[in-house]
Design a protein around this motif. Structure first.
Motif, PDB file in Angstrom:
ATOM      1  N   ALA A 156       8.677  -7.491   4.276  1.00  0.00           N
ATOM      2  CA  ALA A 156       9.017  -6.655   5.423  1.00  0.00           C
ATOM      3  C   ALA A 156       7.781  -5.900   5.898  1.00  0.00           C
ATOM      4  O   ALA A 156       6.946  -5.473   5.087  1.00  0.00           O
ATOM      5  CB  ALA A 156      10.116  -5.666   5.050  1.00  0.00           C
TER       6      ALA A 156
ATOM      7  N   THR B 138       5.575  -2.744   7.571  1.00  0.00           N
ATOM      8  CA  THR B 138       5.632  -1.291   7.402  1.00  0.00           C
ATOM      9  C   THR B 138       6.472  -0.689   8.518  1.00  0.00           C
ATOM     10  O   THR B 138       6.304  -1.018   9.696  1.00  0.00           O
ATOM     11  CB  THR B 138       4.220  -0.691   7.434  1.00  0.00           C
ATOM     12  OG1 THR B 138       3.444  -1.281   6.377  1.00  0.00           O
ATOM     13  CG2 THR B 138       4.269   0.815   7.240  1.00  0.00           C
ATOM     14  N   LEU B 139       7.395   0.198   8.140  1.00  0.00           N
ATOM     15  CA  LEU B 139       8.307   0.793   9.110  1.00  0.00           C
ATOM     16  C   LEU B 139       7.994   2.264   9.302  1.00  0.00           C
ATOM     17  O   LEU B 139       7.583   2.964   8.374  1.00  0.00           O
ATOM     18  CB  LEU B 139       9.755   0.636   8.643  1.00  0.00           C
ATOM     19  CG  LEU B 139      10.275  -0.797   8.473  1.00  0.00           C
ATOM     20  CD1 LEU B 139      11.677  -0.771   7.882  1.00  0.00           C
ATOM     21  CD2 LEU B 139      10.274  -1.531   9.800  1.00  0.00           C
TER      22      LEU B 139
ATOM     23  N   PRO C 204      13.576  -1.243  12.025  1.00  0.00           N
ATOM     24  CA  PRO C 204      14.101  -2.542  11.580  1.00  0.00           C
ATOM     25  C   PRO C 204      15.073  -3.133  12.594  1.00  0.00           C
ATOM     26  O   PRO C 204      15.638  -2.421  13.430  1.00  0.00           O
ATOM     27  CB  PRO C 204      14.818  -2.195  10.272  1.00  0.00           C
ATOM     28  CG  PRO C 204      15.206  -0.761  10.430  1.00  0.00           C
ATOM     29  CD  PRO C 204      14.103  -0.123  11.222  1.00  0.00           C
TER      30      PRO C 204
ATOM     31  N   GLY D 258      14.937  -7.927   3.934  1.00  0.00           N
ATOM     32  CA  GLY D 258      15.413  -6.739   3.246  1.00  0.00           C
ATOM     33  C   GLY D 258      16.903  -6.845   3.000  1.00  0.00           C
ATOM     34  O   GLY D 258      17.498  -7.926   3.082  1.00  0.00           O
TER      35      GLY D 258
ATOM     36  N   GLN E 204      15.901   7.653   8.829  1.00  0.00           N
ATOM     37  CA  GLN E 204      15.526   7.017   7.566  1.00  0.00           C
ATOM     38  C   GLN E 204      15.627   8.067   6.471  1.00  0.00           C
ATOM     39  O   GLN E 204      15.377   9.252   6.699  1.00  0.00           O
ATOM     40  CB  GLN E 204      14.104   6.452   7.620  1.00  0.00           C
ATOM     41  CG  GLN E 204      13.039   7.503   7.916  1.00  0.00           C
ATOM     42  CD  GLN E 204      11.646   7.015   7.601  1.00  0.00           C
ATOM     43  OE1 GLN E 204      11.362   6.625   6.471  1.00  0.00           O
ATOM     44  NE2 GLN E 204      10.777   7.027   8.607  1.00  0.00           N
TER      45      GLN E 204
ATOM     46  N   THR F 191      16.953   3.118  -2.416  1.00  0.00           N
ATOM     47  CA  THR F 191      15.829   2.727  -1.576  1.00  0.00           C
ATOM     48  C   THR F 191      15.807   3.625  -0.348  1.00  0.00           C
ATOM     49  O   THR F 191      16.599   4.565  -0.225  1.00  0.00           O
ATOM     50  CB  THR F 191      15.943   1.250  -1.159  1.00  0.00           C
ATOM     51  OG1 THR F 191      14.737   0.855  -0.500  1.00  0.00           O
ATOM     52  CG2 THR F 191      17.114   1.034  -0.212  1.00  0.00           C
ATOM     53  N   THR F 192      14.928   3.329   0.585  1.00  0.00           N
ATOM     54  CA  THR F 192      14.951   3.992   1.888  1.00  0.00           C
ATOM     55  C   THR F 192      15.901   3.226   2.797  1.00  0.00           C
ATOM     56  O   THR F 192      15.737   2.024   3.005  1.00  0.00           O
ATOM     57  CB  THR F 192      13.552   4.031   2.522  1.00  0.00           C
ATOM     58  OG1 THR F 192      12.667   4.743   1.654  1.00  0.00           O
ATOM     59  CG2 THR F 192      13.595   4.728   3.874  1.00  0.00           C
TER      60      THR F 192
ATOM     61  N   TRP G  87      17.797   2.751   6.504  1.00  0.00           N
ATOM     62  CA  TRP G  87      17.619   2.972   7.942  1.00  0.00           C
ATOM     63  C   TRP G  87      18.876   2.503   8.678  1.00  0.00           C
ATOM     64  O   TRP G  87      19.220   1.320   8.603  1.00  0.00           O
ATOM     65  CB  TRP G  87      16.448   2.151   8.490  1.00  0.00           C
ATOM     66  CG  TRP G  87      15.113   2.376   7.853  1.00  0.00           C
ATOM     67  CD1 TRP G  87      14.741   2.063   6.590  1.00  0.00           C
ATOM     68  CD2 TRP G  87      13.966   2.943   8.486  1.00  0.00           C
ATOM     69  NE1 TRP G  87      13.433   2.392   6.375  1.00  0.00           N
ATOM     70  CE2 TRP G  87      12.921   2.940   7.536  1.00  0.00           C
ATOM     71  CE3 TRP G  87      13.706   3.453   9.764  1.00  0.00           C
ATOM     72  CZ2 TRP G  87      11.657   3.417   7.817  1.00  0.00           C
ATOM     73  CZ3 TRP G  87      12.441   3.924  10.049  1.00  0.00           C
ATOM     74  CH2 TRP G  87      11.432   3.914   9.084  1.00  0.00           C
TER      75      TRP G  87
ATOM     76  N   TYR H 116      19.972  -0.813   7.013  1.00  0.00           N
ATOM     77  CA  TYR H 116      18.912  -1.672   6.496  1.00  0.00           C
ATOM     78  C   TYR H 116      18.279  -0.978   5.302  1.00  0.00           C
ATOM     79  O   TYR H 116      17.852   0.187   5.393  1.00  0.00           O
ATOM     80  CB  TYR H 116      17.854  -1.934   7.570  1.00  0.00           C
ATOM     81  CG  TYR H 116      16.596  -2.581   7.029  1.00  0.00           C
ATOM     82  CD1 TYR H 116      16.559  -3.940   6.764  1.00  0.00           C
ATOM     83  CD2 TYR H 116      15.455  -1.820   6.760  1.00  0.00           C
ATOM     84  CE1 TYR H 116      15.417  -4.537   6.253  1.00  0.00           C
ATOM     85  CE2 TYR H 116      14.309  -2.405   6.247  1.00  0.00           C
ATOM     86  CZ  TYR H 116      14.297  -3.766   5.992  1.00  0.00           C
ATOM     87  OH  TYR H 116      13.168  -4.351   5.476  1.00  0.00           O
TER      88      TYR H 116
ATOM     89  N   GLN I 194      15.248  -1.090   2.514  1.00  0.00           N
ATOM     90  CA  GLN I 194      13.969  -1.711   2.195  1.00  0.00           C
ATOM     91  C   GLN I 194      13.991  -2.264   0.769  1.00  0.00           C
ATOM     92  O   GLN I 194      14.587  -1.673  -0.139  1.00  0.00           O
ATOM     93  CB  GLN I 194      12.835  -0.704   2.354  1.00  0.00           C
ATOM     94  CG  GLN I 194      12.554  -0.337   3.810  1.00  0.00           C
ATOM     95  CD  GLN I 194      11.362   0.591   3.948  1.00  0.00           C
ATOM     96  OE1 GLN I 194      11.457   1.772   3.654  1.00  0.00           O
ATOM     97  NE2 GLN I 194      10.241   0.048   4.396  1.00  0.00           N
TER      98      GLN I 194
END
Length: 458
Positions: free
Chosen positions: A153, A155-156, A162, A168, A183, A211-212, A214, A224, A226
């Protein structure tokens, strides 16, 4: 909990919870193992009056399939459960390879092993597991579907968000995630409801993923997550851990919200039995996704299909097995079966559909308003020698014939009539305003059956 052991951990947790932990201590005599077998009971066989009419197809069905045992041995084994384990034997749900296994189809759920998500029927979907973000507040929401898209993935950040296809973890819920965050580092918890030993509804948290997260822009139902390189194995395990997904076919409709899932066989109601629907290709006007059954074996004839629907129609409505398993030695009641005079509704492949009597009138009524000389739409003229033109290549897709005998999925006419996305064109036919107006289901069935039967000029 490591997601790689989710399935086994979930099964063990549910078992312990349902059994109330360790259970009472058992004192046994040395050398003896206490065991009280619970054997299934079998209901009494039921007799039915014989059909005494003159319809040769009903007579053939009754002579060939007088009982449910005959139906299983001569039709089910030939069409669904034979070929030495290739079809619906112990390796493939539902198991139909023995009479006892076939009898368990009564009120059994459909599509508990759905395979590809695109082949799941709305009315087979079950109530999904619950998902909540710990510390976010708000009630848990029903899981619609979950998918892990492997890959790296990008970088967000707030300028690079996303989308639905990004590598992901994708979690789609029935309800939008509360709040306004774009996020945040959260632990997502999956919860399954079950009835415990005391008869109370209880929620069991059986998997977590941190996780992070979004919410997708404009759609806070779609989360979503990550997946770092060190999380890939866990994310992949989570995706195959047996999560119950309320919108398994990903069409935005949670099928179980419309009522209990459709059973494989609904006693007394063949029209609402998934087994019949897979053979017919539709259920009460709704198209069944996936290939029409059987895939490789001989399709059922009119007497075959008549025996199956009369068997189901003759089962007592509301039969729940409390009186014991249904006895397949019972007679099939052809005399009282409504389908003995409704054979045209059986929708058997190739039966009762001719080009001159059915297909050409459908084309004349729905296609020749536009596809006619001197300026036919799409350079396709369906007047004149219509049959010969149908066997030729499509102008829009020269690699496909308009009709490929025996293969609707390779027939451009059929793909246009059902709105198959591979054509990249509007579904036919169109009305005067250029809007798609699909053919009625019975006409679509006729076209499909005619092609499957060889597209004869009869």
């Amino acid at each position: 909990m490591r997601t790689r052991s989710l399935a086994s951990a979930l099964a063990l947790s549910l078992l312990l919870a349902a059994c109330g932990g360790r259970g009472p201590e058992v004192h046994q005599v040395e050398g003896l193992i206490p065991f009280t077998p619970v054997r299934p009971t079998l209901a009494e066989a039921v007799s039915a009056p014989r059909y005494t009419g003159s319809d040769p197809l009903v007579q053939e069905a009754q002579a060939t399939y007088p009982t449910g045992l005959d139906l299983h041995r001569k039709l089910v084994m030939r069409t669904c459960g034979g070929t030495n384990g290739v079809c619906h034997n112990q390796k493939e749900y539902p198991d139909m390879h023995t009479p006892a296994a076939f009898s368990t189809l009564l009120n059994a759920p459909c599509n508990v092993q759905p395979g590809s998500w695109s082949t799941v029927f709305d009315r087979c979907e079950r109530v999904g597991d619950l998902f909540r973000l710990e510390g976010q507040g708000g009630a848990a929401s029903q899981l619609g579907w979950l998918d892990y898209v492997p890959g790296d993935a990008p970088t967000l950040d707030d300028a690079h968000l996303p989308d639905e296809t990004m590598p992901g973890l994708h979690v789609v819920l029935a309800d939008p995630v509360p709040g306004t965050f774009t996020q945040r580092w959260f632990t997502g918890t999956f919860v399954r409801n079950f009835v415990n030993a005391q008869g109370n509804l209880e929620g069991l948290a059986f998997a977590q993923y941190t996780t992070t997260w979004w919410p997708l822009p404009g759609n806070r139902r779609h989360l979503y997550g990550q997946v770092a390189e060190w999380q890939r194995e866990d994310a992949a395990a989570l995706a195959v851990s047996g999560l119950v997904q309320g919108d398994h076919n990903r069409n935005g409709h949670f099928g179980a919200q419309g009522g209990a899932p459709t059973p494989l066989i609904r006693p007394g109601v063949p029209e609402q039995s998934y087994l019949v629907a897979r053979l017919r290709g539709h259920m009460e006007g709704q198209v069944i996704p996936g290939s029409r059954m059987p895939l490789a074996n001989q399709p059922p004839s009119v007497p075959d299909m008549l025996a199956l629907v009369c068997f189901i129609e003759g089962l007592p409505k509301g039969w729940d097995g409390s009186q014991g398993a249904w006895n397949l030695a019972s007679d099939i009641n052809f005399e009282s079966c409504s389908y003995k005079t409704r054979q045209d509704e059986l929708n058997v492949v190739g039966q009762g559909v001719t080009f001159s009597g059915r297909i050409k009138p459908i084309i004349d009524a729905n296609c020749t308003g536009c596809h006619v000389s001197p300026n036919p739409s799409g350079n396709l003229d369906l007047t004149g020698n219509t049959y010969q033109r149908l066997l030729e290549a499509s102008v829009a897709r020269p690699d496909l014939k308009l009709v490929q005998p025996g293969q609707p999925e390779k027939s451009y006419l059929w793909l246009m009539l059902v709105g198959d996305g591979s054509t990249q064109r509007r579904r036919m036919p169109l009305n005067d305003q250029g809007q798609s107006v699909p053919l009625p289901q019975d006409q679509l069935d006729s076209v499909q059956n005619w092609i499957l039967a060889g597209a004869l000029n009869d």
